[in-house]
Scaffold this motif. Structure first.
Motif, mmCIF file in Angstrom:
data_model
loop_
_atom_site.group_PDB
_atom_site.id
_atom_site.type_symbol
_atom_site.label_atom_id
_atom_site.label_comp_id
_atom_site.label_asym_id
_atom_site.label_seq_id
_atom_site.Cartn_x
_atom_site.Cartn_y
_atom_site.Cartn_z
ATOM 1 N N UNK A 66 51.960 -45.130 -30.738
ATOM 2 C CA UNK A 66 50.679 -44.544 -31.208
ATOM 3 C C UNK A 66 50.060 -43.466 -30.266
ATOM 4 N N UNK A 67 50.348 -43.623 -28.829
ATOM 5 C CA UNK A 67 49.854 -42.746 -27.962
ATOM 6 C C UNK A 67 50.562 -41.451 -28.082
ATOM 7 N N UNK A 68 52.017 -41.852 -27.831
ATOM 8 C CA UNK A 68 52.861 -40.592 -28.118
ATOM 9 C C UNK A 68 52.562 -39.784 -29.194
ATOM 10 N N UNK A 69 52.507 -40.423 -30.461
ATOM 11 C CA UNK A 69 52.061 -39.403 -31.689
ATOM 12 C C UNK A 69 50.956 -38.540 -31.500
ATOM 13 N N UNK A 70 49.632 -39.350 -30.930
ATOM 14 C CA UNK A 70 48.348 -38.956 -30.769
ATOM 15 C C UNK A 70 48.510 -37.720 -29.797
ATOM 16 N N UNK A 71 49.466 -37.712 -28.648
ATOM 17 C CA UNK A 71 49.627 -36.802 -27.581
ATOM 18 C C UNK A 71 50.256 -35.551 -28.084
ATOM 19 N N UNK A 72 50.882 -35.577 -29.431
ATOM 20 C CA UNK A 72 51.456 -34.374 -29.922
ATOM 21 C C UNK A 72 52.840 -34.314 -30.160
ATOM 22 N N UNK A 73 53.686 -35.376 -29.959
ATOM 23 C CA UNK A 73 55.207 -35.360 -30.080
ATOM 24 C C UNK A 73 55.473 -35.234 -31.545
ATOM 25 N N UNK A 74 56.416 -34.213 -31.792
ATOM 26 C CA UNK A 74 56.642 -34.035 -33.377
ATOM 27 C C UNK A 74 57.348 -35.495 -33.970
ATOM 28 N N UNK A 75 56.668 -35.630 -35.159
ATOM 29 C CA UNK A 75 57.183 -36.905 -35.769
ATOM 30 C C UNK A 75 57.530 -36.612 -37.401
ATOM 31 N N UNK A 76 58.588 -37.205 -37.710
ATOM 32 C CA UNK A 76 59.219 -36.943 -38.999
ATOM 33 C C UNK A 76 59.162 -38.478 -39.773
ATOM 34 N N UNK A 77 58.175 -38.598 -40.618
ATOM 35 C CA UNK A 77 58.255 -39.888 -41.177
ATOM 36 C C UNK A 77 58.536 -39.950 -42.799
ATOM 37 N N UNK A 78 59.290 -41.310 -43.287
ATOM 38 C CA UNK A 78 59.755 -40.944 -44.368
ATOM 39 C C UNK A 78 59.586 -42.543 -44.997
ATOM 40 N N UNK A 79 59.164 -42.551 -46.348
ATOM 41 C CA UNK A 79 58.797 -43.701 -47.278
ATOM 42 C C UNK A 79 57.900 -44.690 -46.411
ATOM 43 N N UNK A 80 58.330 -45.787 -45.795
ATOM 44 C CA UNK A 80 57.601 -46.576 -44.963
ATOM 45 C C UNK A 80 57.010 -46.077 -43.757
ATOM 46 N N UNK A 81 57.773 -45.111 -43.365
ATOM 47 C CA UNK A 81 57.000 -44.146 -42.255
ATOM 48 C C UNK A 81 55.831 -43.352 -42.442
ATOM 49 N N UNK A 82 55.774 -43.029 -43.818
ATOM 50 C CA UNK A 82 54.454 -42.383 -44.181
ATOM 51 C C UNK A 82 53.334 -43.170 -44.169
ATOM 52 N N UNK A 83 53.709 -44.475 -44.452
ATOM 53 C CA UNK A 83 52.564 -45.672 -44.604
ATOM 54 C C UNK A 83 52.098 -45.901 -43.285
ATOM 55 N N UNK A 84 52.949 -46.013 -42.381
ATOM 56 C CA UNK A 84 52.836 -46.241 -40.860
ATOM 57 C C UNK A 84 51.737 -45.373 -40.251
ATOM 58 N N UNK A 85 51.673 -43.995 -40.962
ATOM 59 C CA UNK A 85 50.936 -43.129 -40.353
ATOM 60 C C UNK A 85 49.465 -42.838 -41.062
#
Length: 192
Positions: A66-85
Motif C-alpha cells: 500500500x505504501x509503494x502504491x501511495x508513494x506513486x509507483x505505477x500500478x496496473x490492476x485487472x479484475x480482482x486487482x481493481x477491487x483491491x484498489x
C-alpha cells in the motif's frame, strides 16, 4: 525496466507472459522480502480479491505494498486487482488498499455465466478486446480531498470498466488473456 507481478493467486503468469512478449523483465511478489527488490511498476492480477487480501495480510505484504502504491509507483490492476484498489466495495464493509476513490461492485455480471467477450474503446489506447470473467465494474467514481477524480477510460454496456487515477490504471476485464498488448504498452508508457 522490471515489473513486479503480485503472484499470490490468480492470473499472474499470463501477465508475466504478456510482458515477456514485450521484452520486459518481471519478478514475482510472493513474500514481504520481495517488496525490497528494485522494480519500476506493479501488476495486481485477476483472481479472488478476498483470498488475495487475506494472503497479503497473512504474509505481512499489505502495508508495504500500500505504501509503494501511495508513494506513486505505477500500478496496473485487472479484475480482482481493481477491487483491491477501490476505496469502497458495494455490499462489503471493508475494502483493501483504498487508493482509487471509486465504488466497485464485485461479481457484477453474475458468476461463471457472467463471463463474456467484447471489443470496446479504451480512452487514449484505442479499440481493444475485453474478456470479462466474473468481473466487477465501477458503480461510481468520487472526488478525492485534493479535488481529483479518476478518469474514466472505458465504458461497456453503460458500466465503467476502466479507470486511471494518478499512478494507477484499473480494468474490470483481463487484458492478459487476449493477444492484444495495448493495455500493457500503455502501462509501460506510464512508467517511461
Amino acid at each position: 525496466m522490471t515489473i513486479a507481478v503480485l503472484a499470490l493467486q490468480g492470473a499472474f503468469i499470463e501477465h508475466e507472459q504478456m510482458l515477456q512478449k514485450l521484452g520486459v523483465h518481471t519478478i514475482e511478489l510472493r513474500q514481504a522480502s520481495d517488496l525490497q527488490k528494485d522494480f519500476d511498476g506493479i501488476i495486481l492480477p485477476g483472481g479472488e480479491s478476498t483470498v488475495q487480501g487475506k494472503l497479503l495480510h497473512a504474509l505481512n505484504m499489505f502495508e508495504p505494498l500500500k505504501e509503494k502504491i501511495e508513494s506513486g509507483i505505477p500500478v496496473l490492476a485487472t479484475c480482482a486487482g481493481m477491487i483491491l484498489l477501490a476505496s469502497d466495495i458495494t455490499e462489503q464493509d471493508e475494502s483493501y488498499f483504498e487508493t482509487i476513490p471509486m465504488t466497485v461492485k464485485r461479481n457484477a455480471y453474475g458468476r461463471q455465466l457472467g463471463s463474456f467477450h467484447t471489443n470496446a474503446e479504451a480512452s487514449g489506447i484505442g479499440e481493444i478486446p475485453m474478456t470479462f470473467i466474473r468481473a466487477p465494474y465501477v458503480e461510481s467514481v468520487h472526488t478525492d480531498t485534493s479535488g481529483n477524480t479518476p478518469e474514466i477510460l472505458s465504458i461497456v454496456e453503460d458500466r465503467i470498466v476502466g479507470v486511471k487515477y494518478k499512478n494507477q490504471m484499473a480494468f474490470a476485464f483481463h487484458p492478459e488473456l487476449d493477444q492484444d498488448t495495448q493495455i500493457h504498452e500503455a502501462f509501460l508508457g506510464m512508467i517511461r
